[in-house]
Design a protein around this motif. Structure first.
Motif, PDB file in Angstrom:
ATOM      1  N   GLU A  63     176.492  27.505  26.619  1.00 61.99           N
ATOM      2  CA  GLU A  63     176.912  27.031  25.307  1.00 61.99           C
ATOM      3  C   GLU A  63     176.743  25.525  25.219  1.00 61.99           C
ATOM      4  N   ILE A  64     176.706  25.007  23.999  1.00 58.79           N
ATOM      5  CA  ILE A  64     176.577  23.577  23.750  1.00 58.79           C
ATOM      6  C   ILE A  64     177.916  23.079  23.239  1.00 58.79           C
ATOM      7  N   PRO A 115     170.344  23.859  32.410  1.00 58.70           N
ATOM      8  CA  PRO A 115     170.851  22.777  33.258  1.00 58.70           C
ATOM      9  C   PRO A 115     171.810  21.887  32.476  1.00 58.70           C
ATOM     10  N   ALA A 116     172.709  21.249  33.186  1.00 60.51           N
ATOM     11  CA  ALA A 116     173.708  20.386  32.543  1.00 60.51           C
ATOM     12  C   ALA A 116     173.043  19.280  31.724  1.00 60.51           C
ATOM     13  N   PHE A 162     165.224  20.444  22.849  1.00 56.48           N
ATOM     14  CA  PHE A 162     165.345  20.287  24.302  1.00 56.48           C
ATOM     15  C   PHE A 162     165.479  21.655  24.976  1.00 56.48           C
ATOM     16  N   VAL A 163     166.211  22.570  24.325  1.00 61.65           N
ATOM     17  CA  VAL A 163     166.400  23.907  24.891  1.00 61.65           C
ATOM     18  C   VAL A 163     165.081  24.667  24.904  1.00 61.65           C
ATOM     19  N   THR A 168     160.445  26.947  28.003  1.00 57.70           N
ATOM     20  CA  THR A 168     159.010  27.239  28.111  1.00 57.70           C
ATOM     21  C   THR A 168     158.320  26.396  29.180  1.00 57.70           C
ATOM     22  N   SER A 169     159.084  25.564  29.883  1.00 52.83           N
ATOM     23  CA  SER A 169     158.497  24.749  30.952  1.00 52.83           C
ATOM     24  C   SER A 169     158.483  25.525  32.264  1.00 52.83           C
ATOM     25  N   ASP A 170     157.686  25.065  33.206  1.00 54.62           N
ATOM     26  CA  ASP A 170     157.639  25.687  34.531  1.00 54.62           C
ATOM     27  C   ASP A 170     158.987  25.592  35.241  1.00 54.62           C
ATOM     28  N   ALA A 171     159.773  24.577  34.879  1.00 54.56           N
ATOM     29  CA  ALA A 171     161.047  24.358  35.562  1.00 54.56           C
ATOM     30  C   ALA A 171     162.013  25.521  35.367  1.00 54.56           C
TER      31      ALA A 171
END
Length: 293
Positions: free
Chosen positions: A53-54, A269-270, A247-248, A253-256
């Motif tokens: 959650e945000i 991630p935080a 950002f979400v 969709t990133s490799d991370a």
């Protein structure tokens, strides 16, 4: 698809429904033509509601919607009171019950998103022909009404033609929905631009009140329902930085993230949570001129 409400014990109210973001409650006593609408901190992306959650997102959505309802005082809306139980203070609104129209009312002042995809393949948006040579971020002047059919939770809304709206709700209602949607966009676009923000497009929803009045419901002009761009960074021909869950989406969709889109998305991630929260708050503060508390 159902979701667990963020607040299970709200004095005087009974939980009746949870959507992607909002929880609805009916009164235990008194008139039953009211509903308590509570915006949670849940966040969705790519048709999934994430496990993360945000913090304060629901408060931002509610407070920004209330501010916009004031700016759009000429348009009837569903808000009756913000005097809500302490458990949901700042994120709850007591509203009129509405019989919602099964149409997402969208105004586009700039070409991007699903509209851009259709334009690239057919030269149209919701079957409306557009001039040749437009690119991602091109301004549409005047703005266009591009409705969509509401889909079940977890599925994509489907862009439809205006004639489909007429078939669904009748010609008089369809024309009023179009008029109100474009009027809301026009007013909001001016306000946002004066604050250095471009309102690229927005989605609004309407319903009928018990006295038969077409009424603006749900949320209005938030980062969840609209594309807001920084005017100082605006550059047609590319994707624009936006005041929303960018950002979400980018992290997922990133490799991370290691997410393959066929499974439940991982926890955020935080750092991504903090950046997303800050972006929502920045949108609120820049648009309203107020400090988010």
């Amino acid at each position: 698809m159902t979701f667990t409400p963020s607040f299970t014990n709200v004095p005087g109210w009974k939980h009746i429904y949870s959507g992607k973001v909002r929880d609805l409650y009916s009164p235990l006593t008194g008139p039953d033509d009211r509903v308590l609408v509570v915006a949670s901190d849940r966040i969705s992306a790519y048709d999934f509601v994430l496990s993360s959650e945000i913090p304060d997102k629901g408060r931002v959505l509610t407070q920004l919607s209330l501010w916009w309802f004031e700016q759009l005082a000429e348009v009837p809306n569903h808000v009756l009171s913000t005097e809500v139980p302490a458990e949901v203070a700042g994120r709850g609104m007591i509203c009129r019950k509405l019989d919602m129209f099964p149409v997402e009312c969208i105004a586009r002042g700039y070409l991007t998103g699903s509209g851009l995809l259709e334009y690239r393949s057919a030269g149209t948006v919701c079957s409306l022909p557009l001039p040749p040579g437009l690119v991602d971020g091109s301004r549409l002047d005047p703005a266009v009404f591009t409705p969509s059919a509401k889909a079940a939770v977890g599925e994509h809304d489907e862009n439809i033609a205006y004639d489909d709206v007429v078939t669904t709700v009748g010609a008089p209602v369809a024309e009023e929905l179009r008029r109100l949607t474009l009027a809301i966009y026009g007013r909001a676009e001016e306000v946002a631009r004066s604050r250095g923000i471009i309102l690229a497009d927005t989605k609004v929803e309407f319903g009928l009140s018990t006295d038969g009045q077409i009424t603006l419901g749900d949320e209005v002009l938030t980062p969840d329902s609209s594309r807001f761009w920084d005017a100082a960074l605006y550059a047609p021909g590319q994707a624009q930085p936006s005041f929303d869950k960018q950002f979400v989406r980018d992290w997922l969709t990133s490799d991370a993230s290691g997410w393959d889109k066929s499974s439940t998305p991982p926890e955020l991630p935080a750092g991504i949570i903090a950046k997303t929260r800050a972006r929502y708050i920045e949108a609120y503060e820049r648009l309203t001129g107020l400090t988010f508390v």
